[in-house]
Structures are given as C-alpha cells and as structure tokens.
Design an enzyme around this catalytic site. Sequence first.
Site, short mmCIF file in Angstrom:
data_model
loop_
_atom_site.label_atom_id
_atom_site.label_comp_id
_atom_site.label_asym_id
_atom_site.label_seq_id
_atom_site.Cartn_x
_atom_site.Cartn_y
_atom_site.Cartn_z
N TYR A 213 17.87 -0.05 15.15
CA TYR A 213 16.54 -0.29 14.89
C TYR A 213 16.16 -1.26 13.92
O TYR A 213 14.79 -1.57 13.51
CB TYR A 213 15.83 1.31 14.67
N TYR B 158 8.69 6.33 13.74
CA TYR B 158 9.73 6.45 14.37
C TYR B 158 10.74 7.15 13.54
O TYR B 158 10.75 6.89 12.23
CB TYR B 158 10.41 5.41 15.39
P1 NAI Z 1 3.50 -2.08 22.59
O1 NAI Z 1 4.31 -3.33 22.49
O2 NAI Z 1 2.63 -1.86 23.64
O3 NAI Z 1 2.42 -2.02 21.21
C1 NAI Z 1 2.63 -2.74 19.84
C2 NAI Z 1 1.44 -3.58 19.57
O4 NAI Z 1 1.35 -3.97 18.46
C3 NAI Z 1 0.95 -4.40 20.68
O5 NAI Z 1 -0.34 -4.42 21.30
C4 NAI Z 1 0.83 -5.79 20.01
O6 NAI Z 1 0.20 -6.58 20.20
C5 NAI Z 1 0.32 -5.25 18.68
N1 NAI Z 1 0.77 -6.02 17.47
C6 NAI Z 1 1.84 -6.69 17.11
N2 NAI Z 1 1.40 -7.57 16.18
C7 NAI Z 1 0.22 -7.44 15.61
C8 NAI Z 1 -0.70 -8.12 14.54
N3 NAI Z 1 -0.50 -8.84 13.80
N4 NAI Z 1 -2.18 -7.53 14.63
C9 NAI Z 1 -2.43 -6.70 15.67
N5 NAI Z 1 -1.75 -6.06 16.46
C10 NAI Z 1 -0.46 -6.50 16.25
O7 NAI Z 1 4.39 -0.85 22.15
P2 NAI Z 1 4.27 0.71 21.52
O8 NAI Z 1 5.58 1.36 21.87
O9 NAI Z 1 3.13 1.06 22.27
O10 NAI Z 1 4.00 0.54 20.10
C11 NAI Z 1 3.05 1.19 19.41
C12 NAI Z 1 3.69 1.91 18.26
O11 NAI Z 1 4.45 3.28 18.45
C13 NAI Z 1 4.50 1.23 17.20
O12 NAI Z 1 4.17 1.16 15.78
C14 NAI Z 1 5.71 1.42 17.59
O13 NAI Z 1 6.35 1.10 16.43
C15 NAI Z 1 5.50 2.97 17.53
N6 NAI Z 1 6.69 3.82 18.25
C16 NAI Z 1 7.04 3.26 19.24
C17 NAI Z 1 8.21 3.83 20.07
C18 NAI Z 1 8.85 3.43 21.24
O14 NAI Z 1 9.99 3.85 21.57
N7 NAI Z 1 8.29 2.64 21.87
C19 NAI Z 1 8.76 5.17 19.52
C20 NAI Z 1 8.06 5.65 18.15
C21 NAI Z 1 6.91 4.87 17.57
#
Ligand code: NAI
Length: 270
Positions: A159, A149
């Site tokens: 953030y 991000y």
């Molecule tokens: P999400 O909450 O659906 O996905 C985050 C994932 O990280 C979850 O599946 C969670 O179980 C996993 N996770 C956490 N700790 C873990 C560990 N120790 N080992 C393995 N997996 C682990 O949310 P989202 O938004 O799909 O996030 C995916 C990526 O996108 C992240 O890197 C997030 O920072 C990034 N992102 C999200 C934005 C948003 O506004 N949602 C914007 C820009 C980037």
Amino acid sequence: MYNLLKGKKGIIFGALDENSIAWKVAERAHEEGAEFVLTNAPIAMRMGQIKELAAKTNSEIIPADATSMDDITNLVEKSMEILGGKIDFVLHSIGMSVNVRKGRHYTDSKYDFTTKGWDVSAVSFHKVMNVLYNKQAMNEWGSIVALTYMAAQRVFPDYNDMADNKAYLESIARSFGYFFGRDHKVRVNTISQSPTPTTAGQGVKGFDGFISYAEKMSPLGNASALECADYTISLFSDLTKKVTLQNLFHDGGFSNMGVSTAVMDKFTEE
Ligand code: NAI
C-alpha cells in the site's frame, strides 16, 4: 428507495468512471432524492465519463483540483449558487500516490512524490473543510465523509505511502471534525472500505491477491462499491446525526479478524 436525502444538497468529489465509489454514491444519492454538484480534477474530467453521470443524475459538473484553494473556493461558491443554498453533505473520494504510480518502493520514496501524494490524498480534505467552514457553507446537521483504508492502522506492504496518507486523512477528520461539530453542528467521519476493484484500487501492486485474501478473511466477504455507497448514504441521512469523529470500518468484518477457517485451509492443504 426511502427518500433518505430528500431536499438535501451536496458536493461529490472523485467520480471517475462507473467503478468509482463516488459514482455509486452519486447514483444512490440521486435515487434518495438529493441534488448535488459533481467535481473532479480537470485532467480526470477529460479522461473520465463524468458527463454521463451528470446527465443521469441531473447534476452539474464543476472542475476543481482538490489541492487548489482557489479551485475549492470557486467550487463551493458556485455549488451554493447552483443548488440555491447551503450544503448538507460532502463526499471526499480522492486518492493518488505518485510513488505508487512511478513504481517507487516504500523504502526508496522520492520525497517530492511523497509530498504531492500527501497533498492530493490527505491535505485536500483539510482544504475542502477549511473553505466549507470559513464560508459557513454547511447547513446545521450536515455530514462530511472521506474514504480511507485500514492500512492506516495495520501493515499492508504494497500500500506504500498511501498508508501514511490515510493515517493523516483520518486524523484530519477528527481534528477538523471537532471544530465543525462545536461551531456548526456538522459531523465528520471516515469510512474504511474493503479493497474494491476501481482505478485507484487496482493501482496497488498485487491487488488481485489482496482482494481475494480479504474476501476469504471476512465473515461477510468484501464490501462492494455499491454497498459502500449505501453506507455513505446512511451517514448523509438524518438517521446518523450524532455520529462524528469516527473511523467506521465497512469491510465485512475483516478488521477484527485474526484468521479465518478459509485462510487456515489454504495452509493445511496437502
Ligand atoms: P477512483 O480512481 O475511481 O477515484 C479516485 C479519484 O480521485 C478519481 O476520480 C481521481 O480523478 C480523483 N483525484 C485524483 N487527484 C485529484 C485531485 N488533485 N483533485 C481532485 N480529484 C482527484 O478510485 P476509488 O477506489 O473510487 O477511490 C475513492 C476513494 O476510496 C479514495 O480515497 C481511495 O483511496 C478510497 N479507497 C479505495 C479502496 C479501493 O480498494 N478501491 C479501498 C479503501 C478506500
């Protein structure tokens, strides 16, 4: 669909529920003809709906905590067995800040929380690439993508320490990407995505204001999770073979805006 990933094998981290960006990537990768293994932290597996996704995409699930070298090693070895060969694409879609979860302000971080969040959100990417690189688990012209991000470059006060984690993550993509490119012809990039309504996204304080502000600032509007998945598929495909070491903004133009007429109008309202 275009069969862009026909015959390709992958590992997808981070599909928690149907809102997750990784969930959409898995659905799109399946549509484009890929075979892959799904993985998430054991705890997320109990809470999430990943089994549904596995059934839908005809894929197997291997639990792995992305901070554990043992878990990642097991994941990579088993994935190669299941898929019958080396890996062509990997998605790192993982983020979590303990300071955010526990409501600690950035100016009052608790440093064991900082360290844990940094390990999960940034160092895990290094660990995953370490295992893939040293086991020579990637095919030539493979592609590795992590999600990030823009708070890595610009200030977004709420953030919190995720901004620092994302800066570190983007740097790892460049540093490791050099060796992966030089030695194995594998590309490594980060996609810097618009704010997206997912579990991780909604964990950020003031997310609703944040997402509508970005929507009004971006000439094309915010990019959805599905659009992010489409972009990711293009980076996994053979159409982007020489794109590497990049942080690629997928944000409807937000990152190059100063101000938009829609935002100005809010300030000139009578
Ligand atoms: P999400 O909450 O659906 O996905 C985050 C994932 O990280 C979850 O599946 C969670 O179980 C996993 N996770 C956490 N700790 C873990 C560990 N120790 N080992 C393995 N997996 C682990 O949310 P989202 O938004 O799909 O996030 C995916 C990526 O996108 C992240 O890197 C997030 O920072 C990034 N992102 C999200 C934005 C948003 O506004 N949602 C914007 C820009 C980037």
